[in-house]
Write a protein that holds these residues in place. Structure first.
Motif, PDB file in Angstrom:
ATOM      1  N   THR A 167      48.825  14.713 -29.491  1.00 52.23           N
ATOM      2  CA  THR A 167      49.181  13.484 -29.106  1.00 52.23           C
ATOM      3  C   THR A 167      50.572  13.160 -29.800  1.00 52.23           C
ATOM      4  O   THR A 167      51.310  12.658 -28.958  1.00 52.23           O
ATOM      5  N   ARG A 168      50.906  13.256 -30.862  1.00 53.82           N
ATOM      6  CA  ARG A 168      52.164  13.190 -31.717  1.00 53.82           C
ATOM      7  C   ARG A 168      52.993  14.129 -30.553  1.00 53.82           C
ATOM      8  O   ARG A 168      54.349  13.640 -30.649  1.00 53.82           O
ATOM      9  N   SER A 169      52.832  15.273 -30.417  1.00 48.53           N
ATOM     10  CA  SER A 169      53.861  16.366 -29.879  1.00 48.53           C
ATOM     11  C   SER A 169      54.027  15.807 -28.510  1.00 48.53           C
ATOM     12  O   SER A 169      55.223  15.744 -28.044  1.00 48.53           O
ATOM     13  N   ALA A 170      53.052  15.247 -27.599  1.00 50.32           N
ATOM     14  CA  ALA A 170      53.159  14.804 -26.245  1.00 50.32           C
ATOM     15  C   ALA A 170      54.212  13.416 -26.434  1.00 50.32           C
ATOM     16  O   ALA A 170      54.872  13.283 -25.471  1.00 50.32           O
ATOM     17  N   ALA A 171      53.718  12.648 -27.388  1.00 52.46           N
ATOM     18  CA  ALA A 171      54.679  11.514 -27.449  1.00 52.46           C
ATOM     19  C   ALA A 171      56.225  11.649 -27.586  1.00 52.46           C
ATOM     20  O   ALA A 171      56.926  11.091 -27.091  1.00 52.46           O
ATOM     21  N   LEU A 172      56.643  12.825 -28.300  1.00 52.51           N
ATOM     22  CA  LEU A 172      57.938  13.029 -28.424  1.00 52.51           C
ATOM     23  C   LEU A 172      58.622  13.580 -27.358  1.00 52.51           C
ATOM     24  O   LEU A 172      59.629  13.450 -26.930  1.00 52.51           O
ATOM     25  N   GLU A 173      57.491  14.642 -26.705  1.00 51.66           N
ATOM     26  CA  GLU A 173      58.131  15.346 -25.445  1.00 51.66           C
ATOM     27  C   GLU A 173      58.473  14.101 -24.379  1.00 51.66           C
ATOM     28  O   GLU A 173      59.578  14.528 -23.692  1.00 51.66           O
ATOM     29  N   VAL A 174      57.914  13.131 -24.079  1.00 47.05           N
ATOM     30  CA  VAL A 174      58.172  12.123 -23.107  1.00 47.05           C
ATOM     31  C   VAL A 174      58.707  10.906 -23.648  1.00 47.05           C
ATOM     32  O   VAL A 174      58.670   9.734 -22.949  1.00 47.05           O
ATOM     33  N   ALA A 175      59.001  10.703 -24.688  1.00 45.92           N
ATOM     34  CA  ALA A 175      59.425   9.577 -25.397  1.00 45.92           C
ATOM     35  C   ALA A 175      60.579   8.825 -24.595  1.00 45.92           C
ATOM     36  O   ALA A 175      60.718   7.845 -24.529  1.00 45.92           O
ATOM     37  N   THR A 176      61.492   9.583 -24.042  1.00 46.60           N
ATOM     38  CA  THR A 176      62.558   9.090 -23.182  1.00 46.60           C
ATOM     39  C   THR A 176      62.253   8.700 -21.717  1.00 46.60           C
ATOM     40  O   THR A 176      63.217   8.360 -21.059  1.00 46.60           O
ATOM     41  N   ASP A 177      61.151   9.039 -21.220  1.00 41.29           N
ATOM     42  CA  ASP A 177      60.754   9.070 -19.931  1.00 41.29           C
ATOM     43  C   ASP A 177      59.911   7.837 -19.766  1.00 41.29           C
ATOM     44  O   ASP A 177      59.128   7.900 -18.789  1.00 41.29           O
ATOM     45  N   ASN A 178      59.858   6.939 -20.580  1.00 43.24           N
ATOM     46  CA  ASN A 178      58.952   5.562 -20.401  1.00 43.24           C
ATOM     47  C   ASN A 178      57.577   5.934 -20.361  1.00 43.24           C
ATOM     48  O   ASN A 178      56.731   5.222 -19.786  1.00 43.24           O
ATOM     49  N   ILE A 179      57.256   6.949 -21.106  1.00 40.46           N
ATOM     50  CA  ILE A 179      55.786   7.363 -21.237  1.00 40.46           C
ATOM     51  C   ILE A 179      55.399   7.261 -22.858  1.00 40.46           C
ATOM     52  O   ILE A 179      55.939   7.771 -23.347  1.00 40.46           O
ATOM     53  N   ARG A 180      54.320   6.504 -22.775  1.00 40.52           N
ATOM     54  CA  ARG A 180      53.623   6.399 -24.571  1.00 40.52           C
ATOM     55  C   ARG A 180      52.593   7.026 -24.489  1.00 40.52           C
ATOM     56  O   ARG A 180      51.808   6.954 -23.501  1.00 40.52           O
ATOM     57  N   VAL A 181      52.272   8.061 -25.524  1.00 38.31           N
ATOM     58  CA  VAL A 181      51.139   8.719 -25.657  1.00 38.31           C
ATOM     59  C   VAL A 181      50.744   8.302 -27.189  1.00 38.31           C
ATOM     60  O   VAL A 181      51.244   8.483 -28.117  1.00 38.31           O
TER      61      VAL A 181
END
Length: 252
Positions: A167-181
């Motif tokens: 979850t933490r890794s995915a959140a950082l990967e898409v943080a600038t794509d308007n996706i929250r995880v």
């Protein structure tokens, strides 16, 4: 809640327990809901409940440990409702109780495949579809077991620790794509899983209650409320967060 109405939500493990209540709650808030599970009859019943209440839902069966199933599930979600905005990756099992020294590798691997690899595969296919919509939100079901340890369920504890890391890794990967995880970490909740774990033994249930400072077990709808909140615009600045909903279980 803000930003839920008119959107499309996919919930895995939605035939019972937390997944069922989350699907119902998304529908109450105005989302179109894909109810997914390996339990076809129970899953279709949940979708039927939503439709009977005036909502919009469909049941799609899928085994989250099977990559082809997950890819098909996400594609069919988009085909049915035109897109994907929210996902609650909730499918999971408790596994066979046993010590590390005595546990069969197949038993260990099955829990990892469903509880951890299933979350990975779900996000792998969900994220591109969320990008097509310009953003969205994912909530993965971890557990307070992801913050603690315990005997005779090593596979379950390991998988839930892994879900938090994913979850933490995915959140950082898409943080600038308007996706929250984010992840939700339930404590001991009154679900069919707990019934199976305690085998209807009241003494076993009492033992679980001793670890709940609030003095009772949690209810599935309380976890559902947290999941839908994390997907809503009310949580627009929340990402990469393991939200504990446990009645104080991990506080002592």
């Amino acid at each position: 809640m803000k930003g839920i109405q008119g959107k499309v939500a996919l919930v895995t493990g939605a035939a019972s327990g937390i997944g069922r209540e989350t699907a119902l709650r998304f529908a109450e808030e105005g989302s179109k809901v894909v109810v997914s599970d390996v339990q076809k009859d129970a899953g279709e019943q949940v979708a039927g409940e939503i439709e009977n209440a005036g909502g919009d839902a469909v049941f799609l069966d899928a085994d989250v440990s099977n990559e082809a199933d997950v890819a098909r599930l996400v594609d069919e979600t988009v085909n049915v409702f035109g897109g994907l905005d929210f996902a609650h990756n909730n499918a999971g099992i408790e596994g066979t109780v046993g010590s590390i020294a005595e546990m069969d590798l197949d038993d260990f691997q099955r829990v990892i495949d469903i509880n951890l690899t299933g979350v990975f595969l779900s996000m792998k296919y969900e994220i591109p579809r969320l990008l097509e919509r310009g953003g969205g939100a994912i909530v993965n079901t971890a557990s307070v077991a992801g913050m603690t340890g315990g005997p005779n369920l090593s596979h379950y504890y390991a998988a839930k620790h892994g879900v938090i890391g994913l979850t933490r890794s995915a959140a950082l990967e898409v943080a600038t794509d308007n996706i929250r995880v984010n992840a939700v970490l339930p404590g001991v909740i009154e679900t069919p899983m707990i019934e199976r774990f305690t085998a209807g033994n009241e003494e076993a249930k009492e033992a679980l209650l001793k670890d709940e400072p609030i003095g009772r077990l949690g209810r599935p709808e309380e976890i559902a409320s947290a999941v839908v909140y994390l997907c809503s615009d009310d949580a627009s600045f929340v990402t990469g967060h393991p939200m504990v909903v446990d009645g104080g279980y991990v506080v002592p």
